[in-house]
Design a protein around this motif. Structure first.
Motif, short mmCIF file in Angstrom:
data_model
loop_
_atom_site.label_atom_id
_atom_site.label_comp_id
_atom_site.label_asym_id
_atom_site.label_seq_id
_atom_site.Cartn_x
_atom_site.Cartn_y
_atom_site.Cartn_z
N TYR A 152 0.70 -1.26 0.08
CA TYR A 152 0.37 0.27 -0.30
C TYR A 152 0.88 1.46 -0.26
CZ TYR A 152 -4.73 -2.56 1.18
OH TYR A 152 -5.65 -3.59 0.44
N HIS A 153 0.22 2.14 -0.66
CA HIS A 153 0.79 3.48 -0.54
C HIS A 153 0.03 4.50 -1.72
CE1 HIS A 153 2.68 3.20 -4.99
NE2 HIS A 153 2.28 1.90 -4.57
N THR A 154 0.62 6.25 -1.53
CA THR A 154 -0.46 6.76 -2.38
C THR A 154 -0.20 6.31 -3.61
OG1 THR A 154 -0.46 8.42 -1.29
CG2 THR A 154 -0.53 9.15 -3.28
N ASP A 155 -1.51 6.17 -4.73
CA ASP A 155 -1.25 5.51 -6.01
C ASP A 155 -0.96 6.79 -7.45
OD1 ASP A 155 -1.72 3.64 -7.56
OD2 ASP A 155 -3.39 4.22 -8.06
N LEU A 156 0.63 7.06 -6.67
CA LEU A 156 1.24 8.37 -7.52
C LEU A 156 1.15 7.70 -8.82
CD1 LEU A 156 3.53 9.46 -5.26
CD2 LEU A 156 1.65 10.78 -5.95
N GLU A 157 1.72 7.94 -9.98
CA GLU A 157 1.77 8.09 -11.32
C GLU A 157 3.37 7.59 -11.62
OE1 GLU A 157 1.45 8.98 -16.04
OE2 GLU A 157 0.88 10.07 -14.90
N ARG A 158 3.57 5.99 -11.91
CA ARG A 158 4.91 6.44 -12.21
C ARG A 158 5.54 6.57 -13.29
NH1 ARG A 158 9.18 1.45 -11.15
NH2 ARG A 158 11.60 2.46 -12.07
N THR A 159 6.86 8.11 -12.92
CA THR A 159 7.18 8.91 -14.48
C THR A 159 8.62 8.56 -14.79
OG1 THR A 159 7.20 10.48 -12.91
CG2 THR A 159 5.37 10.45 -13.88
N GLY A 160 9.63 7.65 -13.75
CA GLY A 160 10.65 7.65 -14.05
C GLY A 160 11.33 6.22 -13.75
N TRP A 161 11.91 6.25 -14.89
CA TRP A 161 13.47 4.39 -14.77
C TRP A 161 14.67 4.68 -14.60
CZ3 TRP A 161 8.67 5.83 -16.98
CH2 TRP A 161 7.50 5.04 -16.71
N PHE A 162 14.95 3.87 -14.49
CA PHE A 162 16.69 3.73 -14.62
C PHE A 162 17.80 2.47 -14.55
CE2 PHE A 162 21.07 3.41 -12.54
CZ PHE A 162 21.65 4.09 -13.56
N GLU A 163 18.23 1.70 -15.24
CA GLU A 163 19.47 1.11 -15.05
C GLU A 163 20.69 1.16 -15.71
OE1 GLU A 163 18.92 -3.79 -17.27
OE2 GLU A 163 17.51 -2.20 -18.05
N SER A 164 21.54 0.25 -15.36
CA SER A 164 22.62 0.54 -15.66
C SER A 164 23.10 -0.78 -16.20
CB SER A 164 24.60 0.96 -15.07
OG SER A 164 23.66 0.33 -13.72
N SER A 165 24.76 -0.91 -16.27
CA SER A 165 25.84 -2.66 -16.52
C SER A 165 25.57 -2.65 -15.02
CB SER A 165 26.33 -2.18 -17.19
OG SER A 165 27.64 -1.34 -16.71
N ASN A 166 25.83 -2.41 -13.99
CA ASN A 166 26.18 -2.89 -12.33
C ASN A 166 24.95 -3.24 -12.00
OD1 ASN A 166 27.07 -2.06 -9.95
ND2 ASN A 166 28.98 -1.63 -10.13
N PRO A 167 25.27 -4.28 -11.99
CA PRO A 167 23.68 -5.11 -11.17
C PRO A 167 24.20 -4.41 -9.59
CG PRO A 167 24.71 -6.68 -12.29
CD PRO A 167 25.96 -5.69 -12.29
N SER A 168 24.29 -3.85 -9.48
CA SER A 168 24.47 -3.36 -7.49
C SER A 168 24.17 -1.98 -7.73
CB SER A 168 26.08 -3.47 -6.78
OG SER A 168 26.17 -4.59 -6.75
N VAL A 169 24.23 -1.00 -8.89
CA VAL A 169 23.58 0.30 -8.84
C VAL A 169 22.34 0.41 -9.21
CG1 VAL A 169 23.85 2.55 -9.77
CG2 VAL A 169 25.93 1.22 -9.16
N ASN A 170 21.85 -0.82 -9.60
CA ASN A 170 20.85 -1.53 -10.41
C ASN A 170 19.96 -0.88 -8.91
OD1 ASN A 170 21.47 -0.69 -12.95
ND2 ASN A 170 20.96 -2.71 -13.45
N ARG A 171 19.92 -2.11 -8.38
CA ARG A 171 19.52 -2.69 -7.05
C ARG A 171 18.90 -1.54 -6.05
NH1 ARG A 171 15.88 -6.12 -4.80
NH2 ARG A 171 14.85 -4.27 -3.76
N LEU A 172 20.30 -0.64 -5.85
CA LEU A 172 20.22 0.40 -5.40
C LEU A 172 19.36 1.78 -5.54
CD1 LEU A 172 21.85 3.24 -3.27
CD2 LEU A 172 23.24 3.64 -4.91
N HIS A 173 19.15 1.92 -6.66
CA HIS A 173 17.97 2.21 -7.57
C HIS A 173 16.55 1.71 -7.31
CE1 HIS A 173 15.37 4.69 -10.60
NE2 HIS A 173 16.22 5.15 -10.37
N GLU A 174 16.94 0.65 -7.21
CA GLU A 174 15.17 -0.19 -6.67
C GLU A 174 15.28 -0.07 -5.49
OE1 GLU A 174 12.21 -3.17 -7.35
OE2 GLU A 174 13.43 -1.31 -8.83
#
Length: 877
Positions: free
Chosen positions: A423-445
């Protein structure tokens, strides 16, 4: 390619049912051939068959354009279409229609009374059974439409004829109730039947009278009553209207909820259920008469953003048996929500669900929850396949200990009988990020999940312990990241109105909003830098990211009163060097018992923020066309910058506080004289190197340090900070298995034990503000003008990354960048939405201006190491 206009939207709503604005501004997105630009637009407004077609407007703007017709009246609906004409004379077809409907715009529109239980309660009791409320009524067979307008003291869930109304949760949310009580509008046309009908409601304590605050907290902060305010308006095909309101004809009975609260959870006794209570024909003769009271309708406000909803369901990834023999469900993700169970067992037996964020020594570890019990209990009725989910609570957890489960819990999990609902305020998702580094991707997640968990009606600091309040400093530093990941424009603009409402007469901005009583540290309310500066920083951030000057207008007086207060406190020398300050809160060098004891002088922090807020005030005045204020605050900002440099910058360019946060503030807020900027950047990079590339900043410095290094030519040092895995660092939590951002850099110690500090949350978004740097610098997508009307693509590869990408749904449409290093070539693909333009700056090259459409650029990969090479556009589409 044809020119296509999407259905228009209104204000900051995805669905504009029950808007509180009589003349809602209109936005639309256009898809057109590359380079096409709008020169004019037409708007057609259909008000129930009466069509307004105002003259064409010569404008290239398509975001938050003025309402072109007479204002809407209360309850009035309009259908709007848009058609655009290009600079080349081409014209689109009319867009698909967008529908807007006004709510109850005037206090006189409200006829309802607030109704609640008619029995005596012990206001100090932990077990006050909230009531069920009901009323039976009849409607004709020719119903054309029906709207339900509803709010409550406490929380509500409404049913009509046994069917739930809406899919929102924890409504009406948490506002400064004495100033602003939010109501929601529901289309309930499909809920009604010819003849007898019943409207009923559950009520729960929620924030209104539930326990709030630290270490035991307080109950009944806003009142002891639970009451519903509802107005059902049924319109028939002949135009007549019937109004059914909450009044003294309603009936009440205790609900099966024995107790509920945000901190402690919910106890539900299914044996107490009243089957069919919200359907026609139920005998309520032994129910109580309600207590009805008038409620000042002047405080009722329509929502500006979406409500809280369940947005995802997760099943356990493991069923663990702890050393003590208990059963614990691991959902694999620290989340905010509650469990839904399906269970069969003996009447009177109960299932107990306790939640926690972490394990220690193999058991769920609840000390970080402090006094929050975070436990739900379901007492079974003895029916097969009983299904239950708490209604009026939420928990922050990854692990759930389940006791009393009848039968095989592992088999039940495999059948899907236990799920976690997010549950959370049902905001519209507007941003995405990805890189070649899995740890950085997990940080963003992790940043994303922390935002989701802490954007539950208000922007909270943490969702699990006995706190969960709207800390102003946390959202001040995180707002740029939040504004990229989700459309927070409506939610935060609403919350900022509560900030203004809670602001003291002298201009002091509270530490958290809404305000609740606290211990001596927070009471009485005192002005503090970085936290109070939410009044200037956050409206400006929302303007930059969403292009809405209306937010600046609404918050202008609040911002001005804050800056003028600090001006008085600083005095003629322009240095804010007295009074209580949190400074660089949670600097990793600060002792656990004193998180404000940072390396950086707290008054250096305060004066730096004073300078920046004065600058923001001048900019706000400029946008709003207030030249006298613009000149005045620009002059004040310049005075404070000079005073800051004289007091805190040494002749050799070093700072009096030789610490990462001091340099990050001075560089990031442009307080260092130009001649000293390079020296300050070098010293900051040296400090990073001396710290072994570990973080040495708290709440204030962390959002700034990466940019301060980058703009002074030390992006390599910024990447070294990003990629460090030893504590304190961003990736330390990732390596430790964290799935959200932690409050402390070492909330979990390397030996697997929890930090002994009394404030140790595993879901705190503030230190995740680095994600804004990931978007703008690593991927290279940044706003170049308010609302992304102009975009800056400036990727700065480093850290061994071989590719990165970002996408952002701007007010004009989808912008995107994807770069990769392929052999000896840096290849960059870009998307610019129609209505926007962009500047491209690749490493080592100059600037290239581009128009809407898709573009591909290439340059020598050596440019990543700052070797000057030409940048060329390989293709445009």
């Amino acid at each position: 390619m044809s020119i296509t206009v999407g259905a228009p939207t209104f204000e900051h709503h995805r669905q504009a049912l029950g808007t509180g604005v009589a003349a809602p501004r209109i936005s639309w997105k256009t898809q057109a051939p590359p380079g096409w630009s709008q020169a004019a637009y037409e708007v057609q407004v259909d008000r129930g068959g009466t069509v307004d077609s105002p003259p064409s407007v010569h404008s290239a703007d398509s975001v938050l354009q003025p309402w072109p017709a007479a204002p809407l009246g209360s309850r009035e609906q309009a259908t709007v279409r848009v058609r655009v004409t290009g600079a080349d004379g081409t014209r689109s077809e009319w867009s698909e229609p967008g529908t807007v409907e006004a709510g109850l715009l005037e206090p006189s529109d409200w006829q309802a009374m607030a109704v609640g239980a008619g029995w005596e309660e012990d206001p100090a009791s932990d077990e006050r059974r909230p009531p069920l409320l009901r009323r039976e009524f009849a409607v004709r067979s020719d119903v054309a439409s029906a709207r339900l307008y509803v709010t409550a003291h406490g929380l509500y869930e409404v049913e009509i004829n046994g069917r739930r109304v809406g899919d929102d949760a924890m409504s009406p949310g948490w506002t400064t109730y004495n100033h602003r009580l939010r109501y929601y509008t529901y289309d309930v046309t499909g809920h009604l039947a010819s003849g007898a009908n019943v409207i009923g409601s559950w009520l729960g304590d929620g924030w209104y009278r539930g326990r709030l605050g630290w270490y035991g907290g307080f109950q009944n902060l806003y009142g002891t009553d639970l009451s519903l305010l509802a107005q059902l308006e049924v319109r028939y095909s002949d135009g007549s209207v019937e109004v059914i309101t909450t009044d003294d004809s309603w009936r009440a009975a205790p609900s099966p909820i024995v107790r509920s609260g945000n901190y402690d959870g919910e106890l539900y006794d299914a044996r107490l259920e009243l089957d069919g209570w919200s359907r026609p024909g139920f005998d309520d003769a032994d129910w109580h008469r309600v207590v009805a009271a008038h409620r000042d309708p002047a405080t009722l406000v329509a929502p500006e953003g979406p409500p809280v909803r369940c947005t995802q369901e997760l099943t356990p990834v493991a069923v663990l048996t702890t050393p003590s023999g208990r059963k614990v469900l691991d959902f694999g993700q620290n989340l905010v929500g509650r469990l839904r169970i399906r269970v069969s067992g003996e009447a009177g037996n109960s299932v107990l669900i306790s939640t926690a964020e972490v394990l220690q020594d193999g058991e769920i570890y609840t000390r970080p929850l402090r006094s929050a019990k975070s436990t739900d209990e379901y007492i079974m009725a003895g029916r097969p396949g009983e299904e239950w989910e708490p209604r009026f609570t939420f928990h922050g957890f990854r692990y759930s200990e389940v006791s009393g489960w009848p039968g095989d819990l592992e088999a039940a999990v495999a059948r899907g009988d236990v799920v976690a609902r997010v549950y959370h305020t049902d905001l519209e998702r507007t941003g995405w990020f990805e890189s070649s580094n899995p740890s950085v991707n997990r940080l963003h997640e992790n940043v994303l999940w922390s935002m989701r968990g802490n954007f539950l009606d208000i922007p909270t600091d943490c969702p699990q312990r006995d706190e969960r309040v709207g800390w102003t400093g946390d959202i001040q530093v995180f707002a740029p990241t939040a504004s990229y990941l989700y459309d927070v424009s409506g939610m935060l603009s609403s919350w900022l109105k509560d900030v203004a409402a809670e602001q003291l007469p002298d201009g002091t901005v509270p530490w958290y909003v809404p305000v609740i009583p606290a211990h001596k540290m927070w009471t009485p309310i005192r002005p503090g830098a970085a936290w109070g500066d939410v009044a200037t920083f956050t409206p400006w951030t929302l303007y930059e990211r969403f292009g809405d000057p209306g937010i600046l207008e609404a918050q202008y007086d609040s911002a001005k009163r804050w800056v003028e207060l600090v001006e008085r406190l600083a005095g003629p020398d322009r240095l804010w060097n007295e009074g209580f300050q949190l400074g660089d809160w949670l600097d990793p060098s600060a002792p656990p018992h004193d998180p404000a004891d940072a390396r950086t002088d707290r008054y250096l922090v305060a004066t730096a923020y004073f300078a920046r807020s004065a600058d923001r005030m001048a900019r706000m005045a400029g946008v709003l066309g207030r030249p006298d204020d613009e000149e005045r605050f620009a002059r004040l900002a310049a005075d404070v910058r000079r005073a800051f440099a004289a007091a805190y910058v040494l002749p050799d360019g070093r700072m009096t506080s030789d610490a990462q946060t001091a340099y990050s503030l001075a560089i990031g807020f442009e307080l260092v004289p130009e001649a000293d900027m390079a020296a300050a950047g070098r010293r900051l990079a040296e400090l990073v190197e001396e710290a072994g590339h570990r973080i040495a900043t708290g709440f204030v410095g962390t959002p700034l340090v990466s940019d301060a290094l980058t703009v002074t030519g030390h992006a390599d040092s910024a990447y070294s900070l990003l990629l460090e895995e030893q504590a304190p660092s961003w990736l330390y939590a990732v390596v430790q298995g964290g799935t959200t951002i932690w409050e402390r850099w070492d909330s979990m110690l390397p030996d697997g034990t929890v930090n002994p500090g009394k404030m140790t949350s595993f879901n705190h978004y503030a230190l995740g503000a680095v994600a804004d740097w990931l978007h703008r610098v690593v991927a290279g997508l940044a706003p170049g003008a308010p609302g992304y009307r102009h975009i800056v693509f400036r990727p700065q590869p480093g850290g061994g990354l071989t590719h990165a990408s970002a996408e952002h749904e701007t007010p004009y449409g989808r912008a995107a960048i994807a770069w990769r290093i392929d052999g000896g070539t840096l290849r960059v693909d870009l998307t610019v939405p129609t209505g926007a333009t962009a500047t491209v700056q690749l490493p080592g090259g100059g600037e290239v201006e581009i128009h809407s459409g898709k573009h591909h650029f290439e340059s020598a990969a050596a440019a990543v190491d700052r070797v000057p090479v030409p940048v060329r556009e390989a293709s445009a589409m």
